[in-house]
Design a protein around this motif. Structure first.
Motif, PDB file in Angstrom:
ATOM      1  N   MET A  23       0.834  -1.207   0.000  1.00 50.71           N
ATOM      2  CA  MET A  23       0.000   0.000   0.000  1.00 50.71           C
ATOM      3  C   MET A  23       0.870   1.260   0.000  1.00 50.71           C
ATOM      4  O   MET A  23       0.583   2.224  -0.698  1.00 50.71           O
ATOM      5  N   TYR A  24       1.932   1.251   0.823  1.00 49.73           N
ATOM      6  CA  TYR A  24       2.850   2.391   0.826  1.00 49.73           C
ATOM      7  C   TYR A  24       3.496   2.555  -0.550  1.00 49.73           C
ATOM      8  O   TYR A  24       3.645   3.675  -1.044  1.00 49.73           O
ATOM      9  N   GLY A  25       3.868   1.456  -1.166  1.00 50.99           N
ATOM     10  CA  GLY A  25       4.450   1.502  -2.505  1.00 50.99           C
ATOM     11  C   GLY A  25       3.483   2.069  -3.529  1.00 50.99           C
ATOM     12  O   GLY A  25       3.870   2.855  -4.402  1.00 50.99           O
ATOM     13  N   MET A  26       2.204   1.682  -3.428  1.00 52.45           N
ATOM     14  CA  MET A  26       1.209   2.218  -4.359  1.00 52.45           C
ATOM     15  C   MET A  26       0.998   3.710  -4.118  1.00 52.45           C
ATOM     16  O   MET A  26       0.732   4.462  -5.063  1.00 52.45           O
TER      17      MET A  26
ATOM     18  N   GLN B 217      -4.717  12.533  -5.786  1.00 53.55           N
ATOM     19  CA  GLN B 217      -5.559  12.296  -4.623  1.00 53.55           C
ATOM     20  C   GLN B 217      -5.624  10.827  -4.220  1.00 53.55           C
ATOM     21  O   GLN B 217      -6.163  10.508  -3.167  1.00 53.55           O
ATOM     22  N   TRP B 218      -5.088   9.947  -5.012  1.00 54.11           N
ATOM     23  CA  TRP B 218      -5.056   8.532  -4.638  1.00 54.11           C
ATOM     24  C   TRP B 218      -4.021   8.272  -3.551  1.00 54.11           C
ATOM     25  O   TRP B 218      -4.189   7.369  -2.729  1.00 54.11           O
ATOM     26  N   ALA B 219      -2.936   9.032  -3.538  1.00 51.36           N
ATOM     27  CA  ALA B 219      -1.832   8.780  -2.611  1.00 51.36           C
ATOM     28  C   ALA B 219      -2.266   8.781  -1.145  1.00 51.36           C
ATOM     29  O   ALA B 219      -1.929   7.841  -0.414  1.00 51.36           O
ATOM     30  N   PRO B 220      -3.028   9.772  -0.658  1.00 51.40           N
ATOM     31  CA  PRO B 220      -3.415   9.731   0.751  1.00 51.40           C
ATOM     32  C   PRO B 220      -4.262   8.506   1.108  1.00 51.40           C
ATOM     33  O   PRO B 220      -4.149   7.965   2.210  1.00 51.40           O
ATOM     34  N   THR B 221      -5.079   8.059   0.168  1.00 56.98           N
ATOM     35  CA  THR B 221      -5.891   6.868   0.415  1.00 56.98           C
ATOM     36  C   THR B 221      -5.007   5.643   0.581  1.00 56.98           C
ATOM     37  O   THR B 221      -5.194   4.844   1.500  1.00 56.98           O
ATOM     38  N   PHE B 222      -4.028   5.489  -0.297  1.00 59.70           N
ATOM     39  CA  PHE B 222      -3.120   4.348  -0.187  1.00 59.70           C
ATOM     40  C   PHE B 222      -2.300   4.410   1.099  1.00 59.70           C
ATOM     41  O   PHE B 222      -2.081   3.397   1.758  1.00 59.70           O
ATOM     42  N   PHE B 223      -1.839   5.607   1.480  1.00 62.77           N
ATOM     43  CA  PHE B 223      -1.065   5.738   2.710  1.00 62.77           C
ATOM     44  C   PHE B 223      -1.925   5.436   3.940  1.00 62.77           C
ATOM     45  O   PHE B 223      -1.463   4.801   4.886  1.00 62.77           O
ATOM     46  N   ALA B 224      -3.177   5.880   3.937  1.00 62.36           N
ATOM     47  CA  ALA B 224      -4.069   5.593   5.063  1.00 62.36           C
ATOM     48  C   ALA B 224      -4.358   4.096   5.167  1.00 62.36           C
ATOM     49  O   ALA B 224      -4.356   3.523   6.263  1.00 62.36           O
TER      50      ALA B 224
END
Length: 95
Positions: free
Chosen positions: A15-18, A53-60
């Motif tokens: 998920m962090y990688g994505m 805006q996808w990045a915060p979702t993947f990090f969460a």
């Protein structure tokens, strides 16, 4: 939902990688849209923001999955209460 993601073979590191990949994809989509489309810089900005805006979702999701990997699907409070009850049962009671 986290259990379903784990069954699919995803981990917190993935998920962090994505999340990091989506930051790169945001920049790439902005640059490609700016150079390839005749719609101008506004359209490129929209693409970059949309993908960015996808990045915060993947990090969460990565953080939530990391917590589940460390402590399991049950909460720490529940585990602590169970271990407390087991310790009480094991104590000798003098009469």
């Amino acid at each position: 939902m986290l259990g379903m993601l784990r069954k699919m073979g995803l981990s917190s590191n993935m998920m962090y990688g994505m999340g990091i990949a989506s930051i790169g994809a945001s920049f790439a989509s902005w640059a490609i849209s700016r150079n390839a489309e005749a719609a101008g810089i506004d359209r490129a900005d929209h693409w970059g923001i949309f993908v960015g805006q996808w990045a915060p979702t993947f990090f969460a999701l990565g953080c939530a999955m990391r917590m589940e990997e460390q402590w399991g699907s049950r909460g720490v409070h529940e585990q602590m209460m169970e271990s407390r009850e087991r310790a009480r049962e094991a104590m000798p009671v003098s009469g």
